[in-house]
Motif scaffolding. Sequence first.
Motif, PDB file in Angstrom:
ATOM      1  N   ALA A  38       0.835  -1.203   0.000  1.00  0.00           N
ATOM      2  CA  ALA A  38       0.000   0.000   0.000  1.00  0.00           C
ATOM      3  C   ALA A  38       0.867   1.249   0.000  1.00  0.00           C
ATOM      4  O   ALA A  38       0.600   2.209  -0.739  1.00  0.00           O
ATOM      5  CB  ALA A  38      -0.931  -0.006   1.214  1.00  0.00           C
ATOM      6  N   ILE A  39       1.930   1.253   0.799  1.00  0.00           N
ATOM      7  CA  ILE A  39       2.831   2.407   0.851  1.00  0.00           C
ATOM      8  C   ILE A  39       3.515   2.601  -0.494  1.00  0.00           C
ATOM      9  O   ILE A  39       3.626   3.727  -0.984  1.00  0.00           O
ATOM     10  CB  ILE A  39       3.860   2.254   1.993  1.00  0.00           C
ATOM     11  N   ALA A  40       3.963   1.518  -1.120  1.00  0.00           N
ATOM     12  CA  ALA A  40       4.615   1.616  -2.432  1.00  0.00           C
ATOM     13  C   ALA A  40       3.656   2.198  -3.462  1.00  0.00           C
ATOM     14  O   ALA A  40       4.042   3.055  -4.269  1.00  0.00           O
ATOM     15  CB  ALA A  40       5.117   0.246  -2.874  1.00  0.00           C
ATOM     16  N   GLU A  41       2.402   1.759  -3.417  1.00  0.00           N
ATOM     17  CA  GLU A  41       1.407   2.277  -4.362  1.00  0.00           C
ATOM     18  C   GLU A  41       1.143   3.753  -4.122  1.00  0.00           C
ATOM     19  O   GLU A  41       1.052   4.551  -5.068  1.00  0.00           O
ATOM     20  CB  GLU A  41       0.115   1.466  -4.210  1.00  0.00           C
ATOM     21  N   LEU A  42       1.039   4.145  -2.866  1.00  0.00           N
ATOM     22  CA  LEU A  42       0.814   5.553  -2.538  1.00  0.00           C
ATOM     23  C   LEU A  42       2.021   6.414  -2.909  1.00  0.00           C
ATOM     24  O   LEU A  42       1.858   7.544  -3.385  1.00  0.00           O
ATOM     25  CB  LEU A  42       0.485   5.703  -1.057  1.00  0.00           C
ATOM     26  N   ALA A  47       4.461  10.434  -6.375  1.00  0.00           N
ATOM     27  CA  ALA A  47       5.545  10.802  -7.281  1.00  0.00           C
ATOM     28  C   ALA A  47       4.995  11.176  -8.653  1.00  0.00           C
ATOM     29  O   ALA A  47       5.489  12.108  -9.307  1.00  0.00           O
ATOM     30  CB  ALA A  47       6.539   9.653  -7.406  1.00  0.00           C
ATOM     31  N   GLU A  48       3.973  10.473  -9.073  1.00  0.00           N
ATOM     32  CA  GLU A  48       3.329  10.767 -10.355  1.00  0.00           C
ATOM     33  C   GLU A  48       2.769  12.185 -10.371  1.00  0.00           C
ATOM     34  O   GLU A  48       2.737  12.842 -11.406  1.00  0.00           O
ATOM     35  CB  GLU A  48       2.200   9.739 -10.557  1.00  0.00           C
ATOM     36  N   MET A  49       2.372  12.665  -9.196  1.00  0.00           N
ATOM     37  CA  MET A  49       1.802  14.003  -9.081  1.00  0.00           C
ATOM     38  C   MET A  49       2.844  15.040  -8.646  1.00  0.00           C
ATOM     39  O   MET A  49       2.500  16.195  -8.396  1.00  0.00           O
ATOM     40  CB  MET A  49       0.624  13.971  -8.116  1.00  0.00           C
ATOM     41  N   GLY A  50       4.108  14.625  -8.542  1.00  0.00           N
ATOM     42  CA  GLY A  50       5.183  15.560  -8.233  1.00  0.00           C
ATOM     43  C   GLY A  50       5.455  15.759  -6.758  1.00  0.00           C
ATOM     44  O   GLY A  50       6.064  16.762  -6.371  1.00  0.00           O
ATOM     45  N   PHE A  51       5.029  14.846  -5.922  1.00  0.00           N
ATOM     46  CA  PHE A  51       5.240  14.958  -4.491  1.00  0.00           C
ATOM     47  C   PHE A  51       5.907  13.686  -3.963  1.00  0.00           C
ATOM     48  O   PHE A  51       5.931  12.676  -4.639  1.00  0.00           O
ATOM     49  CB  PHE A  51       3.903  15.116  -3.745  1.00  0.00           C
ATOM     50  N   SER A  52       6.395  13.790  -2.742  1.00  0.00           N
ATOM     51  CA  SER A  52       6.790  12.575  -2.030  1.00  0.00           C
ATOM     52  C   SER A  52       5.669  12.289  -1.035  1.00  0.00           C
ATOM     53  O   SER A  52       4.891  13.181  -0.692  1.00  0.00           O
ATOM     54  CB  SER A  52       8.117  12.757  -1.291  1.00  0.00           C
ATOM     55  N   LEU A  53       5.582  11.074  -0.593  1.00  0.00           N
ATOM     56  CA  LEU A  53       4.529  10.718   0.359  1.00  0.00           C
ATOM     57  C   LEU A  53       4.675  11.514   1.652  1.00  0.00           C
ATOM     58  O   LEU A  53       3.690  11.957   2.235  1.00  0.00           O
ATOM     59  CB  LEU A  53       4.555   9.211   0.634  1.00  0.00           C
ATOM     60  N   SER A  54       5.901  11.751   2.085  1.00  0.00           N
ATOM     61  CA  SER A  54       6.111  12.528   3.310  1.00  0.00           C
ATOM     62  C   SER A  54       5.694  13.985   3.131  1.00  0.00           C
ATOM     63  O   SER A  54       5.270  14.628   4.084  1.00  0.00           O
ATOM     64  CB  SER A  54       7.556  12.426   3.787  1.00  0.00           C
ATOM     65  N   ASP A  55       5.784  14.511   1.890  1.00  0.00           N
ATOM     66  CA  ASP A  55       5.281  15.867   1.636  1.00  0.00           C
ATOM     67  C   ASP A  55       3.787  15.938   1.901  1.00  0.00           C
ATOM     68  O   ASP A  55       3.282  16.937   2.425  1.00  0.00           O
ATOM     69  CB  ASP A  55       5.531  16.281   0.180  1.00  0.00           C
ATOM     70  N   LEU A  56       3.071  14.904   1.525  1.00  0.00           N
ATOM     71  CA  LEU A  56       1.622  14.903   1.644  1.00  0.00           C
ATOM     72  C   LEU A  56       1.136  14.545   3.043  1.00  0.00           C
ATOM     73  O   LEU A  56       0.086  15.012   3.473  1.00  0.00           O
ATOM     74  CB  LEU A  56       1.013  13.918   0.635  1.00  0.00           C
ATOM     75  N   THR A  57       1.884  13.738   3.744  1.00  0.00           N
ATOM     76  CA  THR A  57       1.442  13.302   5.070  1.00  0.00           C
ATOM     77  C   THR A  57       2.031  14.138   6.193  1.00  0.00           C
ATOM     78  O   THR A  57       1.586  14.040   7.333  1.00  0.00           O
ATOM     79  CB  THR A  57       1.812  11.831   5.320  1.00  0.00           C
ATOM     80  N   GLY A  58       3.050  14.929   5.899  1.00  0.00           N
ATOM     81  CA  GLY A  58       3.697  15.709   6.940  1.00  0.00           C
ATOM     82  C   GLY A  58       4.627  14.882   7.799  1.00  0.00           C
ATOM     83  O   GLY A  58       5.110  15.334   8.811  1.00  0.00           O
ATOM     84  N   ASN A  59       4.873  13.638   7.401  1.00  0.00           N
ATOM     85  CA  ASN A  59       5.760  12.756   8.149  1.00  0.00           C
ATOM     86  C   ASN A  59       7.175  12.938   7.618  1.00  0.00           C
ATOM     87  O   ASN A  59       7.515  12.443   6.562  1.00  0.00           O
ATOM     88  CB  ASN A  59       5.312  11.303   7.997  1.00  0.00           C
ATOM     89  N   HIS A  60       7.983  13.658   8.343  1.00  0.00           N
ATOM     90  CA  HIS A  60       9.352  13.935   7.902  1.00  0.00           C
ATOM     91  C   HIS A  60      10.348  13.228   8.807  1.00  0.00           C
ATOM     92  O   HIS A  60      11.157  13.838   9.475  1.00  0.00           O
ATOM     93  CB  HIS A  60       9.611  15.439   7.887  1.00  0.00           C
TER      94      HIS A  60
END
Length: 109
Positions: A38-42, A47-60
Amino acid sequence: MKMLDLDLDAMALADLKKLQVQVNTAIKTYEDRQRKAAIAELEAKAAEMGFSLSDLTGNHGSRKPKVNPPKYRNTEDLTQTWSGRGRQPSWIKDAIARGESLDQFLIVK
């Protein structure tokens, strides 16, 4: 999902035990494998939309546990401190038993 067609009655005991270990491991790690998928898919979608998952979740990265600063210091051994939380160290207990005040060990800042 394909069901294996195994003749368990024809298998040797060693093979049955090996199969049992493999099945137990697969069961225990199932949720972890699903979570990773699930994490890999997200991450791929982000990335397809130009973000990293941590950018979107605030998890740094992982958060460091909060450490309580020392509030009291042993006047006889300055390396011994206590935050005032949890069990009292023996040097505090001994001082209180001698009739000393907890306030005399306060670290004034």
